[in-house]
Design an enzyme around this catalytic site. Structure first.
Site, PDB file in Angstrom:
ATOM      1  N   LYS A  93       5.448   2.011  -2.823  1.00 27.01           N
ATOM      2  CA  LYS A  93       5.367   3.403  -3.304  1.00 27.01           C
ATOM      3  C   LYS A  93       5.676   3.405  -4.784  1.00 27.01           C
ATOM      4  CE  LYS A  93       4.935   7.625  -1.500  1.00 27.01           C
ATOM      5  NZ  LYS A  93       4.305   7.984  -0.216  1.00 27.01           N
ATOM      6  N   SER A 124      -7.403   5.749   3.441  1.00 24.96           N
ATOM      7  CA  SER A 124      -7.276   4.950   2.206  1.00 24.96           C
ATOM      8  C   SER A 124      -7.716   3.513   2.476  1.00 24.96           C
ATOM      9  CB  SER A 124      -5.822   4.914   1.732  1.00 24.96           C
ATOM     10  OG  SER A 124      -5.557   5.966   0.847  1.00 24.96           O
ATOM     11  N   THR A 139      -5.072  13.318   5.912  1.00 24.47           N
ATOM     12  CA  THR A 139      -3.695  13.375   6.419  1.00 24.47           C
ATOM     13  C   THR A 139      -3.556  14.515   7.422  1.00 24.47           C
ATOM     14  OG1 THR A 139      -2.969  12.556   4.272  1.00 24.47           O
ATOM     15  CG2 THR A 139      -1.270  13.468   5.707  1.00 24.47           C
ATOM     16  N   ASN A 161      -1.827  19.838  -0.718  1.00 25.61           N
ATOM     17  CA  ASN A 161      -3.021  19.248  -0.088  1.00 25.61           C
ATOM     18  C   ASN A 161      -2.852  19.196   1.434  1.00 25.61           C
ATOM     19  OD1 ASN A 161      -4.061  16.579   1.198  1.00 25.61           O
ATOM     20  ND2 ASN A 161      -5.522  17.035  -0.416  1.00 25.61           N
ATOM     21  N   LYS A 203       0.857  -1.192   0.000  1.00 22.42           N
ATOM     22  CA  LYS A 203       0.000   0.000   0.000  1.00 22.42           C
ATOM     23  C   LYS A 203       0.887   1.234   0.000  1.00 22.42           C
ATOM     24  CE  LYS A 203      -4.014   2.051   0.375  1.00 22.42           C
ATOM     25  NZ  LYS A 203      -3.573   2.833  -0.807  1.00 22.42           N
ATOM     26  N   LYS A 221       4.530   2.652   8.502  1.00 21.32           N
ATOM     27  CA  LYS A 221       3.345   3.489   8.758  1.00 21.32           C
ATOM     28  C   LYS A 221       2.090   2.619   8.897  1.00 21.32           C
ATOM     29  CE  LYS A 221       3.341   7.130   6.165  1.00 21.32           C
ATOM     30  NZ  LYS A 221       3.091   8.098   5.059  1.00 21.32           N
TER      31      LYS A 221
HETATM   32  N1  GLU Z   1       0.879   9.059   0.001  1.00 23.29           N
HETATM   33  C1  GLU Z   1       0.324   8.970   1.314  1.00 23.29           C
HETATM   34  C2  GLU Z   1       1.397   8.624   2.326  1.00 23.29           C
HETATM   35  O1  GLU Z   1       2.556   8.877   2.115  1.00 23.29           O
HETATM   36  C3  GLU Z   1      -0.895   8.068   1.379  1.00 23.29           C
HETATM   37  C4  GLU Z   1      -0.698   6.650   0.968  1.00 23.29           C
HETATM   38  C5  GLU Z   1      -1.984   5.863   0.856  1.00 23.29           C
HETATM   39  O2  GLU Z   1      -3.033   6.427   1.086  1.00 23.29           O
HETATM   40  O3  GLU Z   1      -1.892   4.682   0.524  1.00 23.29           O
HETATM   41  O4  GLU Z   1       1.103   8.175   3.401  1.00 23.29           O
END
Ligand code: GLU
Length: 406
Positions: free
Chosen positions: A103, A345, A187, A217, A67, A91
């Site tokens: 990623k 998410s 976030t 954002n 994810k 995370k």
């Molecule tokens: N890009 C965001 C992060 O760095 C969200 C990742 C997601 O929602 O999967 O946490």
């Protein structure tokens, strides 16, 4: 520019030193499961063909499907994606959600493309990767510069290729395409829940003077949320300008101003400052909400904030962590502070798979206790090992991942 992946590994090594994790387990975490680089040919509007470089790193899936977001940036390179993917692993573990970490990205400045070019590029990223993506395999999401419109193109492309109609291959979709209420502010809102939980622990006053780096954002919503809760946002920046006013800014007006003029510069009663000055401003809370490596060995000594909350990923380099710890400036680490995004998410993914749609209230009512719980556990872990909150968060995450690693 410091290598973000080396930084991430040095964070891992520091934790492995103070806590007895199995060596083989730590060794596995030093490399991603898969490191995929693709070339993406795109027909430009003038008829020429341009080849872009794209990536997907699938780092670790011990806890669930890979994810993590997709970043579009002109300076994107593989080590940065690897670092960001590694942080996603931790995370998701800190958040307590059944997801692994990954990623992706494309080396591109999306502002230089027409809408049609951007759409073709985004669809082509999915075409090249459709085999490895999927609701139970790898679930991407937005990151820097990837809007819900881009996510909608990707979702549509995936559905065309595979016939999957759940929408659960990707999160951050527009509401009408199966997106979740609250995902766009999640976030920043999550960061605020963490801040509220830890405010006493961080010895912060009721009303804080806040400085925020970044007005995308995350940064702009953070400014709005903190401001609405009665805090003064005294310093702000976007990729071009920094502004300061010791009395604080009216953020709703500032957001409108930035939308109309494309800039923060020239806003009423704003003193123009540099990015360097912004980070070194005296304040209660500093929120880096832009990019990696903003606070390093060079400027950490000059930081005058009482506490730092990382809404960006990796904004503080490891050597700066040491300096801040010695100076007694607590840092709420990214893998906790900005985890509201990936948690919502995950909620979106669950809603898609179950065919449900939750209200914004339901989403935030579920999010808040999860973040409070993680924040408290991290404080305990840090205290047990007499260390900082980042190491506390790593310990919590690594224990959870190790328990599910065969
Ligand atoms: N890009 C965001 C992060 O760095 C969200 C990742 C997601 O929602 O999967 O946490």
């Amino acid at each position: 520019m410091q290598n973000s992946f080396q930084n991430a590994m040095s964070q891992l090594n520091k934790v492995a030193k103070i806590k007895n994790f199995n060596n083989e387990f730590i060794a596995r975490l030093r490399q991603p499961d898969r490191d995929i680089r693709i070339s993406i040919p795109v027909k430009m509007d003038d008829g020429s063909l341009k080849i872009f470089e794209g990536y997907r790193i699938e780092y670790n899936n011990a806890l669930g499907p890979y994810k993590g977001g997709i970043r579009y940036h002109q300076d994107m390179e593989i080590n940065e994606v690897k670092a960001l993917a590694f942080w996603m692993v931790l995370k998701c573990a800190v958040a307590g959600i059944p997801m692994g970490g990954g990623k992706g990205g494309i080396t591109v400045n999306p502002k230089e493309l027409s809408k049609g070019e951007l759409e073709r590029l985004s669809r082509a990223w999915v075409q090249k990767l459709s085999d490895i993506l999927g609701p139970k395999k790898d679930v991407p999401a937005p990151d820097v510069n990837t809007t819900s419109e881009i996510i909608a193109w990707m979702n549509d492309e995936y559905q065309k290729i595979t016939g999957d109609k759940t929408g659960a291959m990707i999160t951050g979709k527009p509401l009408q395409e199966g997106g979740s209420e609250g995902r766009d502010t999640a976030t920043a809102q999550g960061g605020f829940f963490v801040f509220e939980t830890l405010k006493k622990e961080l010895k912060l006053p009721e009303k804080c003077k806040v400085v925020i780096q970044g007005f995308g954002n995350v940064g702009s919503y953070a400014a709005l949320i903190w401001n609405k809760a009665g805090h003064d946002i005294v310093g702000l920046s976007d990729s071009k300008n920094g502004i300061y006013n010791e009395k604080g800014f009216d953020i709703e007006k500032l957001m409108k101003y930035k939308k109309d003029t494309g800039s923060l510069s020239g806003f009423s009663n704003a003193k123009e400052i540099t990015n360097k000055e912004l980070l070194e401003t005296e304040c209660d809370l500093l929120i880096p909400a832009a990019f990696e490596n903003q606070i390093t060995g060079t400027n950490a000594e000059k930081i005058k904030a009482k506490a730092i909350l990382e809404l960006a990923n990796g904004p503080i380099a490891p050597e700066a962590d040491e300096i801040l710890f010695k100076k007694g400036i607590p840092v709420v680490p990214d893998i906790l502070a900005n985890s509201g995004g990936v948690i919502v998410s995950y909620f979106e993914w669950v809603q898609n798979l179950k065919g449900e749609h939750w209200s914004e209230k339901e989403v935030f009512d579920k999010l808040q206790p999860m973040l409070e719980d993680s924040a408290k556990k991290i404080v305990e872990k840090a205290k047990e090992s007499n260390t900082d909150l980042r190491r506390g968060a790593f310990i919590l995450a690594l224990e959870r991942i190790e328990a599910k690693t065969q």
